[in-house]
Design a protein around this motif. Structure first.
Motif, PDB file in Angstrom:
ATOM      1  N   GLU A 191       1.023  13.850   0.302  1.00 53.91           N
ATOM      2  CA  GLU A 191       1.007  13.309  -0.736  1.00 53.91           C
ATOM      3  C   GLU A 191      -0.798  12.127  -0.482  1.00 53.91           C
ATOM      4  OE1 GLU A 191       3.765  12.806  -2.788  1.00 53.91           O
ATOM      5  OE2 GLU A 191       4.414  14.780  -3.281  1.00 53.91           O
ATOM      6  N   TYR A 192      -0.365  10.835  -0.395  1.00 54.36           N
ATOM      7  CA  TYR A 192      -1.098   9.737  -0.876  1.00 54.36           C
ATOM      8  C   TYR A 192      -1.335   9.194   0.221  1.00 54.36           C
ATOM      9  CZ  TYR A 192       0.717  10.515  -5.251  1.00 54.36           C
ATOM     10  OH  TYR A 192       0.651  11.662  -6.497  1.00 54.36           O
ATOM     11  N   GLY A 193      -1.495   9.810   1.484  1.00 55.99           N
ATOM     12  CA  GLY A 193      -2.065   9.278   3.188  1.00 55.99           C
ATOM     13  C   GLY A 193      -1.499   7.397   3.398  1.00 55.99           C
ATOM     14  N   VAL A 194      -0.130   7.714   3.396  1.00 60.75           N
ATOM     15  CA  VAL A 194       0.361   6.377   3.473  1.00 60.75           C
ATOM     16  C   VAL A 194       0.381   6.621   5.310  1.00 60.75           C
ATOM     17  CG1 VAL A 194       2.546   5.015   2.715  1.00 60.75           C
ATOM     18  CG2 VAL A 194       1.583   5.528   1.483  1.00 60.75           C
ATOM     19  N   ASP A 195      -0.142   5.540   5.498  1.00 59.77           N
ATOM     20  CA  ASP A 195      -0.239   5.777   7.087  1.00 59.77           C
ATOM     21  C   ASP A 195       1.747   4.558   7.685  1.00 59.77           C
ATOM     22  OD1 ASP A 195      -2.328   6.778   7.701  1.00 59.77           O
ATOM     23  OD2 ASP A 195      -2.751   4.826   7.526  1.00 59.77           O
ATOM     24  N   ARG A 225       0.508  -0.744  -0.355  1.00 58.53           N
ATOM     25  CA  ARG A 225      -0.155   0.037   0.069  1.00 58.53           C
ATOM     26  C   ARG A 225       0.704   1.191  -0.077  1.00 58.53           C
ATOM     27  NH1 ARG A 225      -1.800   4.250  -0.733  1.00 58.53           N
ATOM     28  NH2 ARG A 225      -3.698   5.109   0.072  1.00 58.53           N
ATOM     29  N   GLU A 226       2.058   1.091   0.380  1.00 61.09           N
ATOM     30  CA  GLU A 226       2.668   2.850   0.829  1.00 61.09           C
ATOM     31  C   GLU A 226       3.484   2.420  -0.399  1.00 61.09           C
ATOM     32  OE1 GLU A 226       5.646  -0.802   0.312  1.00 61.09           O
ATOM     33  OE2 GLU A 226       4.108  -0.408   1.297  1.00 61.09           O
ATOM     34  N   GLY A 227       3.690   1.470  -1.944  1.00 65.80           N
ATOM     35  CA  GLY A 227       4.308   1.613  -2.859  1.00 65.80           C
ATOM     36  C   GLY A 227       3.819   2.632  -3.684  1.00 65.80           C
ATOM     37  N   VAL A 228       3.357   3.938  -3.699  1.00 70.41           N
ATOM     38  CA  VAL A 228       3.083   4.593  -4.611  1.00 70.41           C
ATOM     39  C   VAL A 228       3.761   5.628  -5.334  1.00 70.41           C
ATOM     40  CG1 VAL A 228       0.851   5.896  -2.875  1.00 70.41           C
ATOM     41  CG2 VAL A 228       3.470   6.815  -2.650  1.00 70.41           C
ATOM     42  N   ALA A 287       4.870  12.210 -11.181  1.00 68.78           N
ATOM     43  CA  ALA A 287       3.799  12.984 -12.176  1.00 68.78           C
ATOM     44  C   ALA A 287       3.801  11.339 -12.627  1.00 68.78           C
ATOM     45  CB  ALA A 287       4.204  13.864 -13.785  1.00 68.78           C
ATOM     46  N   ILE A 288       3.841  10.303 -12.529  1.00 69.10           N
ATOM     47  CA  ILE A 288       4.450   9.213 -12.853  1.00 69.10           C
ATOM     48  C   ILE A 288       3.347   8.260 -11.495  1.00 69.10           C
ATOM     49  CG2 ILE A 288       4.634   6.722 -13.240  1.00 69.10           C
ATOM     50  CD1 ILE A 288       6.908   7.884 -14.577  1.00 69.10           C
ATOM     51  N   ALA A 289       3.603   9.122 -10.367  1.00 69.53           N
ATOM     52  CA  ALA A 289       2.701   8.902  -9.190  1.00 69.53           C
ATOM     53  C   ALA A 289       1.792   8.789  -9.383  1.00 69.53           C
ATOM     54  CB  ALA A 289       3.507   9.366  -7.807  1.00 69.53           C
ATOM     55  N   LYS A 290       1.505  10.083  -9.486  1.00 66.45           N
ATOM     56  CA  LYS A 290      -0.162  10.423  -9.466  1.00 66.45           C
ATOM     57  C   LYS A 290      -1.490   9.501 -10.315  1.00 66.45           C
ATOM     58  CE  LYS A 290       1.066  15.511  -8.973  1.00 66.45           C
ATOM     59  NZ  LYS A 290      -0.228  15.710  -7.551  1.00 66.45           N
ATOM     60  N   SER A 291      -0.173   8.808 -11.480  1.00 65.41           N
ATOM     61  CA  SER A 291      -1.090   7.866 -11.830  1.00 65.41           C
ATOM     62  C   SER A 291      -1.524   6.158 -11.162  1.00 65.41           C
ATOM     63  CB  SER A 291      -0.835   7.795 -13.672  1.00 65.41           C
ATOM     64  OG  SER A 291      -1.401   8.463 -13.718  1.00 65.41           O
ATOM     65  N   TYR A 292       0.072   6.049 -11.837  1.00 64.60           N
ATOM     66  CA  TYR A 292      -0.209   4.782 -10.673  1.00 64.60           C
ATOM     67  C   TYR A 292      -0.316   4.705  -8.616  1.00 64.60           C
ATOM     68  CZ  TYR A 292       3.298   0.600  -9.584  1.00 64.60           C
ATOM     69  OH  TYR A 292       3.637  -0.536  -9.307  1.00 64.60           O
ATOM     70  N   SER A 293      -0.409   5.408  -8.260  1.00 67.66           N
ATOM     71  CA  SER A 293      -1.025   5.597  -7.150  1.00 67.66           C
ATOM     72  C   SER A 293      -2.519   5.057  -6.979  1.00 67.66           C
ATOM     73  CB  SER A 293      -0.758   7.328  -5.915  1.00 67.66           C
ATOM     74  OG  SER A 293      -1.094   7.868  -6.887  1.00 67.66           O
ATOM     75  N   THR A 294      -2.605   5.767  -8.273  1.00 68.77           N
ATOM     76  CA  THR A 294      -4.914   5.588  -7.876  1.00 68.77           C
ATOM     77  C   THR A 294      -4.916   3.872  -8.112  1.00 68.77           C
ATOM     78  OG1 THR A 294      -4.406   5.029 -10.059  1.00 68.77           O
ATOM     79  CG2 THR A 294      -4.941   7.005  -9.426  1.00 68.77           C
ATOM     80  N   LEU A 295      -3.897   3.536  -8.135  1.00 72.27           N
ATOM     81  CA  LEU A 295      -3.560   1.665  -8.366  1.00 72.27           C
ATOM     82  C   LEU A 295      -3.614   1.001  -6.887  1.00 72.27           C
ATOM     83  CD1 LEU A 295      -2.650   0.404 -11.684  1.00 72.27           C
ATOM     84  CD2 LEU A 295      -5.055   0.734 -11.207  1.00 72.27           C
ATOM     85  N   ILE A 296      -2.408   1.383  -6.303  1.00 74.38           N
ATOM     86  CA  ILE A 296      -1.663   1.000  -5.080  1.00 74.38           C
ATOM     87  C   ILE A 296      -2.649   1.482  -3.861  1.00 74.38           C
ATOM     88  CG2 ILE A 296       0.046   1.848  -3.262  1.00 74.38           C
ATOM     89  CD1 ILE A 296       0.940   0.027  -5.193  1.00 74.38           C
TER      90      ILE A 296
END
Length: 410
Positions: free
Chosen positions: A161-165, A50-53, A104-113
């Motif tokens: 950025e992505y709420g990774v705990d 889950r942290e792999g954004v 920029a890639i992370a913004k898309s990739y994180s939607t899957l993660i």
């Protein structure tokens, strides 16, 4: 034999695609040369990240590049005879790893993660395999203040950025959680929202059995025999389907290239070995040695030591030099006893130069779909990829925006 869809490849991604299509009323054939989960999906570290954004980037610092060029680093090795062929892929990989492009890639990739843990838990519950998932997270441990501080800054950024705990562990707290680890460690980070798997092969097998319980059919066959139509040769005869999904991991380009697609698919190889713990020693979480580039994970068979990446031709002979290099270090991290495997296992990770999988329709052919290129996150993203492909194929609203993963980007 006729089906609505034939899915080529019975790793974690292909099995999950087959399950989700079968659940939606499609009659699905799943075809592979081996039983489900016996290639790349067999030997991973068992993390659902889950942290792999931010997908794993190519190192860009001059010091790192020079260190890797000497080909003695424990986390990355390469075969010299493969570098000319790999150069175009590595060049694009390096370019996409620029911090701005990576963000920029992370913004898309994180939607899957974002959905990786919830989708695994839902599928595992349906398959009666929830006991294989461990919701306790995993730990990254540190030997130096510089690495600890840099990794902590990254974890704080991912949280913003992505709420990774995550939980920062000082040396005392780390020893409390993992009393058998090396007492000289400075501390660690525990990614609390991630799950781990006690037996990745058993999990894929459970998902495949669930697919069959839904009425799906698994067949041993030759995926490379796929013909426009869509026909595939199997041990039970030729089958035909109205649509086909290519989910062959590192071998996907062998089918796609024959159909006219020139996709920049690279391969990172990796190795693992199982060990018995010494005496009464116990490892409670998967543990990554951040400075040495290997991971120890408690598995059903024993303690699994997994290596970093090896850049080589896909089918080149095994060279488990990384395993030999990190095993002595791993023995100082945790009291490992005898090896439990006769030889090191080797797997191949299918990678794209922009670090994102290819998920969606193959535009040159009607009813041909791609689902591959998940690199280090195949296990992590199997269920969410399966759901996304099935939603696209059946015309449903998709869980996430699938456009960033389309094949046309290449």
């Amino acid at each position: 034999m006729k089906f609505d869809t034939v899915v080529l490849g019975a790793g974690i991604v292909g099995v999950c695609v087959a399950v989700h299509l079968q659940k939606r009323g499609r009659q699905v054939a799943l075809v592979d040369r081996k039983l489900p989960g016996n290639e790349t999906s067999f030997g991973n570290a068992g993390l659902i990240q889950r942290e792999g954004v931010y997908p794993y980037a190519f190192p860009r610092g001059l010091g790192s590049l020079l260190r890797y060029a000497r080909n003695r680093s424990p986390d990355v090795r390469y075969h010299a005879d493969a570098m000319l062929q790999a150069a175009p892929f590595l060049w694009q990989y390096w370019r996409n790893s620029h911090p701005a492009r990576h963000a920029a890639i992370a913004k898309s990739y994180s939607t899957l993660i974002e959905h990786c843990v919830s989708e695994h838990r839902a599928l595992a519950a349906d398959a009666g395999a929830s006991a294989l998932l461990r919701p306790s997270g995993w730990i990254k441990v540190f030997r130096s203040e510089a690495v600890r501080d840099a990794e902590t800054r990254l974890a704080e950024q991912w949280h913003r950025e992505y709420g990774v705990d995550f939980e920062s562990l000082d040396a005392a707290r780390l020893q409390q959680m993992e009393p058998d680890l090396d007492t000289t460690l400075l501390g660690g980070l525990r990614y609390t929202a991630s799950d781990s798997v006690s037996d990745p092969h058993a999990l894929v097998t459970a998902y495949a059995r669930h697919f069959e319980s839904l009425g799906g059919r698994f067949l041993i066959g030759d995926a490379s025999s796929l013909r426009d139509g869509w026909e595939v040769d199997t041990n039970d005869g030729t089958i035909a389907a109205s649509s086909a999904v290519v989910a062959l991991g590192p071998w996907s380009d062998r089918v796609s290239s024959r159909l006219g697609y020139r996709l920049p698919l690279g391969v990172k190889r990796g190795y693992h070995m199982h060990y018995a713990p010494r005496g009464q020693a116990r490892l409670n979480h998967p543990v990554l040695d951040a400075e040495k580039g290997y991971l120890l994970a408690p598995m059903a068979k024993g303690i699994r030591l997994t290596t970093g990446a090896e850049i080589a031709r896909c089918d080149a002979p095994r060279t488990p030099t990384q395993l030999a290099a990190v095993e002595p270090v791993a023995r100082t991290l945790f009291p490992l006893d005898k090896r439990l495997d006769d030889e090191a296992w080797m797997g191949r990770r299918p990678c794209t130069p922009d670090m994102m999988p290819i998920i969606g329709p193959a535009r040159k052919h009607k009813d041909l779909w791609f689902a591959f290129g998940h690199a280090h996150h195949g296990l992590t993203l199997g269920p969410v990829t399966g759901r996304l492909i099935a939603e696209m194929m059946t015309g449903e609203d998709t869980l996430v925006d699938a456009r960033p993963f389309r094949v046309e980007r290449f």
